[in-house]
Enzyme design. Structure first.
Site, short mmCIF file in Angstrom:
data_model
loop_
_atom_site.label_atom_id
_atom_site.label_comp_id
_atom_site.label_asym_id
_atom_site.label_seq_id
_atom_site.Cartn_x
_atom_site.Cartn_y
_atom_site.Cartn_z
N GLU A 134 117.86 16.89 -25.21
CA GLU A 134 119.16 17.04 -24.38
C GLU A 134 119.82 18.15 -24.57
OE1 GLU A 134 123.64 15.23 -26.35
OE2 GLU A 134 121.40 14.67 -27.30
N GLU B 266 129.65 7.87 -26.77
CA GLU B 266 129.62 8.83 -27.88
C GLU B 266 130.56 9.81 -28.14
OE1 GLU B 266 125.25 11.01 -29.10
OE2 GLU B 266 126.96 13.60 -28.37
#
Length: 275
Positions: A150, A249
Site C-alpha cells: 500500500e 477506512e
C-alpha cells in the site's frame, strides 16, 4: 458485473467502542459482512475468530506488525537492519491470518529512517524491500495467502513513509514478480499524491487486491464534503470489473456506517450518495 462489497475497517470505525470484539459486534449489527483491521495483535486470535463468527463476519485484511512505534516505526518491510524483525512479524501475521481465515496481509514498507535523506537511502531501502518481499511471497504461498503493498501519501499523512505512489509500488511488484503479491489501492492516498484517479484505476486495477476509501481532504466517509465523486468512482470500479472488497477506512462523523444506508442506485443502476 458484480456489485461492490464493503468491509468495515475496525481500526477506524466505531471508535467509541473499546476493543475489537465490541467493534466486531457493531459491524455485524450495522449490516457489514466483512471487516478488516490494521493490527489485531492485542487480542488472542482464537477469541477474535470466535467473535467474528458470532457477528456473522469474515476478516479480509490485516497488516504486518508496525515494529517499535515508540521509536517511530510504522512497518519494517523496507527498513535497513530490521529484516529479522520483519520476518518475525510476518510469522505472527500469518498465524493470525490462518486463525482468522483472513486471505490478505498488508506488508507494511515502513518509514525512511529518522535523519536520513529519502533520495540518498532510496536504493538501499528498495533492495531491502525486494529481499523481504521475495521471502514473504514464499511464506505466504505456502499458506495460500496474498500479500499487499500500500502506497501511503507523504504530503499529509506520513512524510517519512517509503512507499508513496502507485507507480513506485507497481514497479516494485514487477521486480519481485510473484503472483501472490498485489497492490492495495487506498483512494485517499492516491488522490493526494497523484490525482488522475480514472487513469490510475484503469491502469493498475489488474494488479489490485484490495481497495480502501475516504473523502479528501478530511478523510471522512464518502458522503462527506470533499474533492472526490464517489458515485462515479464506485461505478468505475464496477465497470472495470473489480471483484474484491472496498474497505471503509475513514474517520466517521457519527456512526461508523452512516452513509451505507444512503448508498442507492438510480433507475439506470448508477450509484447515488445522498445525505
Amino acid at each position: 458485473m458484480a456489485p461492490l462489497r464493503f468491509s468495515a475497517n475496525l481500526s477506524w470505525l466505531f471508535p467509541e467502542l473499546p476493543g475489537l470484539p465490541a467493534r466486531l459486534r457493531a459491524a455485524g449489527s450495522s449490516g457489514f459482512e466483512a471487516v478488516e483491521v490494521a493490527w489485531p495483535y492485542a487480542e488472542p486470535p482464537e477469541a477474535l475468530a470466535s467473535a467474528a463468527r458470532e457477528a456473522g463476519l469474515r476478516l479480509v485484511l490485516i497488516n504486518t506488525p508496525p515494529g517499535d512505534q515508540e521509536k517511530g516505526e510504522m512497518g519494517l518491510g523496507a527498513v535497513p537492519g530490521r529484516q529479522a524483525a520483519f520476518r518475525e512479524g510476518l510469522e505472527q501475521a500469518v498465524r493470525y491470518a490462518k486463525a482468522l481465515g483472513c486471505p490478505r496481509i498488508h506488508l507494511m514498507a515502513g518509514r525512511v529512517p529518522q535523519g536520513a535523506d529519502r533520495i540518498a537511502v532510496k536504493a538501499e531501502m528498495e533492495i531491502v524491500f525486494l529481499e523481504n518481499l521475495r521471502h514473504a511471497a514464499g511464506v505466504l504461498a505456502e499458506e495460500n495467502l496474498v500479500g499487499l503493498l500500500e502506497p501511503i501519501n507523504t504530503r499529509i499523512t506520513d512524510p517519512q513513509y517509503f512507499l508513496d505512489t502507485p507507480q513506485q509500488a507497481a514497479a516494485i511488484l514487477q521486480k519481485v514478480g510473484r503472483p501472490n503479491l498485489q497492490l492495495q489501492m487506498d483512494i485517499f492516498h492516491w488522490q493526494i499524491m497523484d490525482g488522475n484517479l480514472t487513469g490510475n484505476i484503469q491502469e493498475f486495477l489488474p494488479i489490485v487486491g484490495h481497495v480502501q476509501v475516504a473523502q479528501v481532504p478530511g478523510r471522512g466517509e464518502p458522503s462527506s464534503p470533499g474533492e472526490l465523486n464517489f458515485p462515479y468512482l464506485f461505478q468505475l470500479l464496477e465497470d472495470e470489473g473489480y471483484k474484491g472488497f472496498v474497505g471503509c477506512e475513514y474517520q466517521p462523523r457519527g456512526e461508523g456506517w452512516p452513509w451505507g444506508r444512503e448508498l442507492w442506485r438510480d433507475d439506470r443502476g448508477c450509484f447515488l450518495l445522498v445525505g
